[in-house]
Design an enzyme around this catalytic site. Structure first.
Site, PDB file in Angstrom:
ATOM      1  N   ARG A 192       0.241   0.634  -1.627  1.00 39.39           N
ATOM      2  CA  ARG A 192       0.051   1.531  -0.471  1.00 39.39           C
ATOM      3  C   ARG A 192      -1.362   1.300   0.065  1.00 39.39           C
ATOM      4  NH1 ARG A 192      -2.173   6.471   0.618  1.00 39.39           N
ATOM      5  NH2 ARG A 192      -0.993   7.835   2.014  1.00 39.39           N
ATOM      6  N   LYS A 248     -10.232   4.112  -1.924  1.00 41.80           N
ATOM      7  CA  LYS A 248     -10.479   5.363  -2.645  1.00 41.80           C
ATOM      8  C   LYS A 248     -11.894   5.447  -3.205  1.00 41.80           C
ATOM      9  CE  LYS A 248      -5.875   7.056  -3.205  1.00 41.80           C
ATOM     10  NZ  LYS A 248      -4.677   7.177  -4.024  1.00 41.80           N
TER      11      LYS A 248
END
Ligand code: HH2
Length: 340
Positions: free
Chosen positions: A317, A282
């Site tokens: 995840r 991210k």
């Protein structure tokens, strides 16, 4: 499960141990491999005040029910397959069903415990995808994976019709990054489905969520949001033992907000639910490390996944399953002193 609890005054913060544990009353966190030997309460103004460990609520201690047949006594890896042209890290790579299936098989071979299939990017700035297009992307891929694999398949969608089509094709977990705020019909689908449901915190829509996000206290605000969404899910018929919570790293948050949530991950055991975190590749990893390209953020992704696991998070995840599997194996080996 404590969706009813009041989070306005102070949050319980168990100090989770890594490494050897002294003899004595050190409760397990969520019945898993982590223990804690001290606890504090966090006030809204940010003060941590020592609190008696004996008073730590039961929700922090009780074992979590398996998720789609997976025992959560060991950390689980959710591998991501984005069947999209525009996802921030793998957009366009797996848009064709054959490519998506090949990627799914690679992730399974690398040790993914769960596959998360998405047909709509929710990266900052992303536009929504028409329901029929999203269904056309994910359904053939889920059906094809199901022909090869019996493991848990999660559908990453905010739309009830996509969720229903995915469940019919073989998905066994619902992952809604809007925690059922995007589509009013999602709660009814989740209530009927009888499958695990991941409720994630997000602030605003992907298109605008990174436009100057603000919170009173990000940790308290995310707690309050999840408590309310748990209530909605339970009222819709979702069994409390099937709910997974996720603080939503990167969804309407500055790097400082993300770090406050990462640091406070252990507080989320208060819900009595398994915790899922998605930090993989991210933007905040890029902003904190200087890795401009998503594909160069694997080391930071591993660091954040390991940190999450160190706080008792049960599901991570990730895009890079093999790397995460190896990192977790070595982390566990160092901690236990055992080779397997
Ligand atoms: N992050 C993304 C998508 N789905 N689901 C949960 N539960 N938690 C997350 O943190 C999360 C999620 C965003 O990552 P990705 O799917 O790789 O990107 P994109 O949204 O661009 O497809």
């Amino acid at each position: 499960m404590t969706g009813e609890r009041d989070v306005s005054d102070a949050l319980w913060w168990p100090h989770v141990l890594t490494g050897p544990c002294p003899d004595g009353p050190a409760p397990q966190i969520a019945g898993g491999p982590r223990r804690c030997i001290a606890a504090s309460r966090l006030t809204r103004t940010g003060g941590l005040v020592a609190a008696p460990l004996a008073d730590l609520p039961d929700a922090f201690r009780t074992a979590r029910a398996p998720v789609a047949g997976l025992d959560l006594g060991t950390p689980r890896i959710m591998g991501v397959v984005n069947v999209t042209p525009d996802s921030f890290s793998d957009g366009g790579l797996f848009l064709e069903p054959d490519a998506a299936l090949a990627q799914a098989r690679t992730l399974i071979a690398e040790g993914a415990d769960i596959l998360d299939i998405g047909g709509e990017s929710t990266r900052p700035g992303a536009e929504t995808v028409a329901t029929r297009d999203e269904i056309a992307r994910v359904v053939p891929v889920i059906a094809a994976i199901r022909r090869h694999w019996n493991g848990p398949i999660s559908i990453d969608t905010r739309k009830a019709a996509v969720a229903e089509a995915a469940l019919a094709a073989g998905a066994t977990i619902l992952n809604d990054v809007s925690a059922m705020t995007h589509d009013p019909d999602m709660a009814a689908v989740a209530g009927r489905a009888g499958v695990p449901l991941c409720l994630m915190h997000a602030r605003g829509d992907p298109a605008t969520m990174q436009d100057d996000p603000r919170y009173d206290s990000v940790l308290f605000d995310v707690h309050a949001f999840l408590a309310e969404r748990i209530k909605v899910a339970v009222a819709a018929g979702v069994a409390p033992g099937r709910i997974i919570v996720d603080p939503g790293i990167g969804f309407g948050k500055t790097p400082a907000h993300n770090l406050a949530l990462m640091r406070g991950l252990a507080t989320f055991h208060a819900f009595g639910c398994p915790i899922l975190t998605g930090t993989s590749r991210k933007r905040f990893i890029g902003m904190l490390s200087g890795a401009a390209e998503a594909r160069d953020r694997v080391p930071g992704s591993l660091a954040t996944a390991l940190y999450a696991v160190s706080q008792g998070v049960q599901i991570v995840r990730v895009h890079d399953v093999a790397e995460t599997r190896q990192a977790l194996a070595l982390w566990t080996a160092c901690e236990t002193g055992e080779a397997s």
